[in-house]
Design a protein around this motif. Structure first.
Motif, PDB file in Angstrom:
ATOM      1  N   MET A  92     -23.154 -14.398  35.214  1.00  0.00           N
ATOM      2  CA  MET A  92     -24.547 -14.004  35.472  1.00  0.00           C
ATOM      3  C   MET A  92     -24.767 -12.533  35.155  1.00  0.00           C
ATOM      4  O   MET A  92     -25.809 -12.156  34.627  1.00  0.00           O
ATOM      5  CB  MET A  92     -24.892 -14.242  36.943  1.00  0.00           C
ATOM      6  CG  MET A  92     -24.947 -15.692  37.318  1.00  0.00           C
ATOM      7  SD  MET A  92     -25.460 -15.835  39.054  1.00  0.00           S
ATOM      8  CE  MET A  92     -24.659 -17.356  39.494  1.00  0.00           C
ATOM      9  N   MET A  93     -23.768 -11.705  35.481  1.00  0.00           N
ATOM     10  CA  MET A  93     -23.884 -10.269  35.242  1.00  0.00           C
ATOM     11  C   MET A  93     -24.071 -10.001  33.748  1.00  0.00           C
ATOM     12  O   MET A  93     -24.964  -9.257  33.343  1.00  0.00           O
ATOM     13  CB  MET A  93     -22.636  -9.552  35.777  1.00  0.00           C
ATOM     14  CG  MET A  93     -22.601  -8.045  35.620  1.00  0.00           C
ATOM     15  SD  MET A  93     -22.083  -7.485  33.998  1.00  0.00           S
ATOM     16  CE  MET A  93     -20.336  -7.898  34.021  1.00  0.00           C
ATOM     17  N   THR A  94     -23.239 -10.647  32.904  1.00  0.00           N
ATOM     18  CA  THR A  94     -23.338 -10.380  31.469  1.00  0.00           C
ATOM     19  C   THR A  94     -24.707 -10.811  30.939  1.00  0.00           C
ATOM     20  O   THR A  94     -25.307 -10.105  30.134  1.00  0.00           O
ATOM     21  CB  THR A  94     -22.217 -11.103  30.677  1.00  0.00           C
ATOM     22  OG1 THR A  94     -22.239 -12.500  30.985  1.00  0.00           O
ATOM     23  CG2 THR A  94     -20.852 -10.529  31.001  1.00  0.00           C
ATOM     24  N   GLU A 111     -31.200 -15.979  38.627  1.00  0.00           N
ATOM     25  CA  GLU A 111     -30.058 -16.766  39.103  1.00  0.00           C
ATOM     26  C   GLU A 111     -29.143 -15.980  40.034  1.00  0.00           C
ATOM     27  O   GLU A 111     -28.408 -16.557  40.815  1.00  0.00           O
ATOM     28  CB  GLU A 111     -29.221 -17.233  37.909  1.00  0.00           C
ATOM     29  CG  GLU A 111     -29.892 -18.298  37.099  1.00  0.00           C
ATOM     30  CD  GLU A 111     -28.959 -18.818  36.021  1.00  0.00           C
ATOM     31  OE1 GLU A 111     -28.970 -20.026  35.779  1.00  0.00           O
ATOM     32  OE2 GLU A 111     -28.218 -18.007  35.438  1.00  0.00           O
ATOM     33  N   LEU A 112     -29.196 -14.659  39.934  1.00  0.00           N
ATOM     34  CA  LEU A 112     -28.324 -13.831  40.775  1.00  0.00           C
ATOM     35  C   LEU A 112     -28.570 -14.079  42.259  1.00  0.00           C
ATOM     36  O   LEU A 112     -27.686 -13.858  43.083  1.00  0.00           O
ATOM     37  CB  LEU A 112     -28.553 -12.348  40.481  1.00  0.00           C
ATOM     38  CG  LEU A 112     -28.100 -11.860  39.115  1.00  0.00           C
ATOM     39  CD1 LEU A 112     -28.564 -10.441  38.897  1.00  0.00           C
ATOM     40  CD2 LEU A 112     -26.591 -11.948  39.006  1.00  0.00           C
ATOM     41  N   ALA A 113     -29.764 -14.557  42.593  1.00  0.00           N
ATOM     42  CA  ALA A 113     -30.077 -14.857  43.990  1.00  0.00           C
ATOM     43  C   ALA A 113     -29.087 -15.877  44.552  1.00  0.00           C
ATOM     44  O   ALA A 113     -28.849 -15.921  45.759  1.00  0.00           O
ATOM     45  CB  ALA A 113     -31.513 -15.369  44.112  1.00  0.00           C
ATOM     46  N   ALA A 114     -28.479 -16.664  43.677  1.00  0.00           N
ATOM     47  CA  ALA A 114     -27.501 -17.664  44.115  1.00  0.00           C
ATOM     48  C   ALA A 114     -26.308 -17.012  44.804  1.00  0.00           C
ATOM     49  O   ALA A 114     -25.600 -17.646  45.577  1.00  0.00           O
ATOM     50  CB  ALA A 114     -27.027 -18.501  42.929  1.00  0.00           C
ATOM     51  N   LEU A 115     -26.092 -15.719  44.517  1.00  0.00           N
ATOM     52  CA  LEU A 115     -24.950 -15.019  45.119  1.00  0.00           C
ATOM     53  C   LEU A 115     -25.284 -14.414  46.480  1.00  0.00           C
ATOM     54  O   LEU A 115     -24.416 -13.854  47.143  1.00  0.00           O
ATOM     55  CB  LEU A 115     -24.452 -13.919  44.176  1.00  0.00           C
ATOM     56  CG  LEU A 115     -23.844 -14.424  42.856  1.00  0.00           C
ATOM     57  CD1 LEU A 115     -23.680 -13.276  41.880  1.00  0.00           C
ATOM     58  CD2 LEU A 115     -22.514 -15.113  43.099  1.00  0.00           C
ATOM     59  N   SER A 116     -26.540 -14.535  46.907  1.00  0.00           N
ATOM     60  CA  SER A 116     -26.939 -13.893  48.165  1.00  0.00           C
ATOM     61  C   SER A 116     -26.188 -14.469  49.361  1.00  0.00           C
ATOM     62  O   SER A 116     -25.931 -13.763  50.336  1.00  0.00           O
ATOM     63  CB  SER A 116     -28.452 -14.018  48.380  1.00  0.00           C
ATOM     64  OG  SER A 116     -28.825 -15.378  48.439  1.00  0.00           O
ATOM     65  N   GLY A 117     -25.790 -15.748  49.280  1.00  0.00           N
ATOM     66  CA  GLY A 117     -25.067 -16.376  50.393  1.00  0.00           C
ATOM     67  C   GLY A 117     -23.704 -15.760  50.646  1.00  0.00           C
ATOM     68  O   GLY A 117     -23.118 -15.934  51.716  1.00  0.00           O
ATOM     69  N   SER A 140     -18.759  -8.819  43.537  1.00  0.00           N
ATOM     70  CA  SER A 140     -19.125  -7.522  42.973  1.00  0.00           C
ATOM     71  C   SER A 140     -18.119  -6.996  41.943  1.00  0.00           C
ATOM     72  O   SER A 140     -18.394  -6.009  41.269  1.00  0.00           O
ATOM     73  CB  SER A 140     -19.353  -6.492  44.081  1.00  0.00           C
ATOM     74  OG  SER A 140     -18.278  -6.461  44.966  1.00  0.00           O
ATOM     75  N   LEU A 141     -16.977  -7.676  41.791  1.00  0.00           N
ATOM     76  CA  LEU A 141     -15.929  -7.180  40.885  1.00  0.00           C
ATOM     77  C   LEU A 141     -16.437  -6.905  39.462  1.00  0.00           C
ATOM     78  O   LEU A 141     -16.254  -5.821  38.919  1.00  0.00           O
ATOM     79  CB  LEU A 141     -14.760  -8.184  40.838  1.00  0.00           C
ATOM     80  CG  LEU A 141     -13.622  -7.827  39.885  1.00  0.00           C
ATOM     81  CD1 LEU A 141     -12.932  -6.530  40.310  1.00  0.00           C
ATOM     82  CD2 LEU A 141     -12.600  -8.963  39.796  1.00  0.00           C
ATOM     83  N   SER A 142     -17.080  -7.897  38.854  1.00  0.00           N
ATOM     84  CA  SER A 142     -17.521  -7.725  37.464  1.00  0.00           C
ATOM     85  C   SER A 142     -18.571  -6.627  37.359  1.00  0.00           C
ATOM     86  O   SER A 142     -18.661  -5.921  36.355  1.00  0.00           O
ATOM     87  CB  SER A 142     -18.079  -9.032  36.917  1.00  0.00           C
ATOM     88  OG  SER A 142     -19.204  -9.455  37.669  1.00  0.00           O
ATOM     89  N   TRP A 143     -19.362  -6.463  38.426  1.00  0.00           N
ATOM     90  CA  TRP A 143     -20.414  -5.441  38.430  1.00  0.00           C
ATOM     91  C   TRP A 143     -19.810  -4.046  38.493  1.00  0.00           C
ATOM     92  O   TRP A 143     -20.238  -3.148  37.770  1.00  0.00           O
ATOM     93  CB  TRP A 143     -21.363  -5.665  39.608  1.00  0.00           C
ATOM     94  CG  TRP A 143     -22.172  -6.905  39.418  1.00  0.00           C
ATOM     95  CD1 TRP A 143     -21.767  -8.193  39.681  1.00  0.00           C
ATOM     96  CD2 TRP A 143     -23.491  -7.006  38.881  1.00  0.00           C
ATOM     97  NE1 TRP A 143     -22.771  -9.064  39.338  1.00  0.00           N
ATOM     98  CE2 TRP A 143     -23.839  -8.367  38.856  1.00  0.00           C
ATOM     99  CE3 TRP A 143     -24.418  -6.057  38.423  1.00  0.00           C
ATOM    100  CZ2 TRP A 143     -25.078  -8.816  38.382  1.00  0.00           C
ATOM    101  CZ3 TRP A 143     -25.653  -6.501  37.961  1.00  0.00           C
ATOM    102  CH2 TRP A 143     -25.969  -7.861  37.947  1.00  0.00           C
TER     103      TRP A 143
END
Ligand code: ZN
Length: 151
Positions: free
Chosen positions: A73-75, A113-119, A131-134
Motif C-alpha cells: 500500500m505504501m508503494t 486503502e491505508l485505512a485498513a491498517l488502522s486496526g 510502519s516498517l516500510s514507511w
C-alpha cells in the motif's frame, strides 16, 4: 464495525497475496533495507527519486501479512508524490497505526486503502510491522542508503 473489520482484513490479505510493486527496481537511486527483528520482517525499498518527486518505488522482502500489505500500500500511495507529500502521509500513517487519531477522522477519503491498517493500533507489537516500510521509505527520501531497524 465488525463488517468494517472484515473488510479491512480482506484488503490486507489481498495485498499480502498479490503485493503491488513487489520487484527490484533497476532505475532505483536509493536502496534501503528495513528490519523488524521483533517479528522477522525484512524489506528492501527501492526508490527512484528525481529532484523532489518519487518517480518510482518498489519493494522486495519477506515478512508477516501486515508488513507486506503495508509495503504494498505504501508503494502505491507515495508513487508520483513529492517528498513533502510522502513525508506528510508518513506522519499521518504513523499517527493512525499508533492510535493517535480520532477514529472518526480516519476516513477513506484521506487514507484510501491505508485505512485498513488502522486496526493495527489495537495490537502494539504489530505497529512496527505496519510502519516498517514507511520508516524505510522515509530514510530513503533523506538520501541515505542504509539499513533501518525498528529496534
Ligand atoms: Zn511483522
Amino acid at each position: 464495525m465488525s463488517d468494517l473489520r472484515e473488510l479491512y482484513q480482506e484488503v490486507i490479505l489481498d495485498h499480502y497475496k498479490k503485493p503491488h510493486n513487489c520487484k527490484k527496481l533497476d532505475t532505483a537511486n536509493r536502496v534501503v533495507t528495513g528490519n523488524n527483528p521483533l517479528c522477522g520482517d525484512q524489506l528492501i525499498v527501492y526508490l527512484y527519486v528525481d529532484g523532489d518527486v518519487i518517480r518510482d518505488i518498489s519493494f522486495q522482502g519477506k515478512g508477516c501479512a501486515i508488513s507486506v500489505a503495508s509495503a504494498s500500500m505504501m508503494t502505491s500511495a507515495v508513487k508520483g508524490k513529492t517528498r513533502a507529500e510522502a513525508n506528510a502521509l508518513f506522519e499521518r500513517m504513523h499517527q493512525m497505526v499508533r492510535g493517535e487519531l480520532d477514529p472518526t477522522t480516519v476516513d477513506v477519503d484521506e487514507f484510501g486503502e491505508l485505512a485498513a491498517l488502522s486496526g493495527v493500533s489495537e495490537f502494539p507489537v504489530r505497529v512496527k510491522c505496519a510502519s516498517l516500510s514507511w520508516h524505510t521509505m522515509h530514510v530513503g527520501l533523506e538520501g541515505k542508503d542504509e539499513t533501518v531497524s525498528t529496534e
